[in-house]
Design an enzyme around this catalytic site. Sequence first.
Site, short mmCIF file in Angstrom:
data_model
loop_
_atom_site.label_atom_id
_atom_site.label_comp_id
_atom_site.label_asym_id
_atom_site.label_seq_id
_atom_site.Cartn_x
_atom_site.Cartn_y
_atom_site.Cartn_z
N ASN A 126 0.87 -1.18 0.00
CA ASN A 126 0.00 0.00 0.00
C ASN A 126 0.91 1.22 0.00
O ASN A 126 1.44 1.61 1.04
CB ASN A 126 -0.89 -0.04 1.25
N SER B 5 3.22 -1.58 10.53
CA SER B 5 4.67 -1.61 10.75
C SER B 5 5.30 -2.96 10.43
O SER B 5 6.25 -3.40 11.11
CB SER B 5 5.02 -1.16 12.17
N GLY C 84 2.32 2.80 10.64
CA GLY C 84 3.28 3.87 10.42
C GLY C 84 3.98 4.34 11.69
O GLY C 84 4.63 5.39 11.71
N HIS D 32 -9.57 1.65 4.43
CA HIS D 32 -8.32 1.82 5.19
C HIS D 32 -8.58 2.82 6.31
O HIS D 32 -9.35 3.77 6.15
CB HIS D 32 -7.21 2.32 4.26
N GLU E 150 -6.96 5.23 7.38
CA GLU E 150 -6.70 6.64 7.05
C GLU E 150 -7.89 7.24 6.30
O GLU E 150 -8.23 8.40 6.48
CB GLU E 150 -5.40 6.74 6.21
N LYS F 12 0.19 4.29 -0.45
CA LYS F 12 -0.42 5.54 0.04
C LYS F 12 -0.09 6.68 -0.93
O LYS F 12 -0.01 6.44 -2.13
CB LYS F 12 0.03 5.82 1.48
P1 PGA Z 1 2.71 0.66 7.64
O1 PGA Z 1 1.25 0.85 6.99
O2 PGA Z 1 3.25 -0.64 7.14
O3 PGA Z 1 3.51 1.85 7.16
O4 PGA Z 1 2.52 0.65 9.12
C1 PGA Z 1 0.37 -0.22 6.86
C2 PGA Z 1 -0.90 0.24 6.24
O5 PGA Z 1 -1.36 1.35 6.52
O6 PGA Z 1 -1.51 -0.50 5.43
#
Ligand code: PGA
Length: 251
Positions: free
Chosen positions: A7, A213, A173, A95, A97, A9
């Site tokens: 992903n 993460s 994140g 998601h 976000e 983003k």
């Molecule tokens: P991240 O994001 O691996 O940077 O924690 C995962 C996600 O939001 O799908």
Amino acid sequence: MPIFAANWKMYKTFSETSKFIDEFKANFKSFNKSKVEAVICPPFTSLSKAAEKLAGTEFSLGAQNMNAEKEGAFTGEISPAMLLEFGVKYVIIGHSERRAYYNETDASVNKKLKFAMANNLLPILCVGETIGEREAGKTESKIQNQIKEDFGGISEQDAEKIVIAYEPIWAIGTGKNATSKDAVDVVNFIRKTISEIYSKPLSEKIRVQYGGSVKPENIVEYMKDETIDGALIGGASLEAAKFIKICESVL
Ligand code: PGA
């Protein structure tokens, strides 16, 4: 079969996408499509380049969002038909976000899931709790509500096509990944919820990923338990070498 989805983003321009996929293809020689599925979900503006570069490979293309209407006056939105022209197979839906910053609710997520499947796009549905909900002992009730509402009115036949990504919001994140035990517990709870709504066979068959993460150093822990079917990866998927290592954890 495990599925690892990158992903990206709001990262990577058209030219950066081109560079990444060249590097990814050149270095991922050990890829075995009978053992693992790898999906790249770039921003919309990079889909055409990614589609061109991934054509004829074993890797799948995904999108990060879609609108639940066929077409119309929806400034800034993208329809399933627009995605399908690029050979998009998967679409990330709900998601955290998008739920947090763009007011997506379980009702709108449910509508998108149905419309994605009506258009032969395979959803990667994200669910997960906040740190406050976890500390208040509300992880299971939050996840159960999300699953019940997001899957509302979806047939068992369609539900089988959905990939669920368990993404604790506090782990996204932040570098603070969930322990594999915590991830396994929630993934098992997701399966239990699916078995209550649908059936035991579907709860065993439906693919459930962990996200938050994930990196090459911790993926092995998650994949040790059979209940976790791969991962949704943000930050670490922006580097081809890291995304390859993560996918290789099951090869
Ligand atoms: P991240 O994001 O691996 O940077 O924690 C995962 C996600 O939001 O799908």
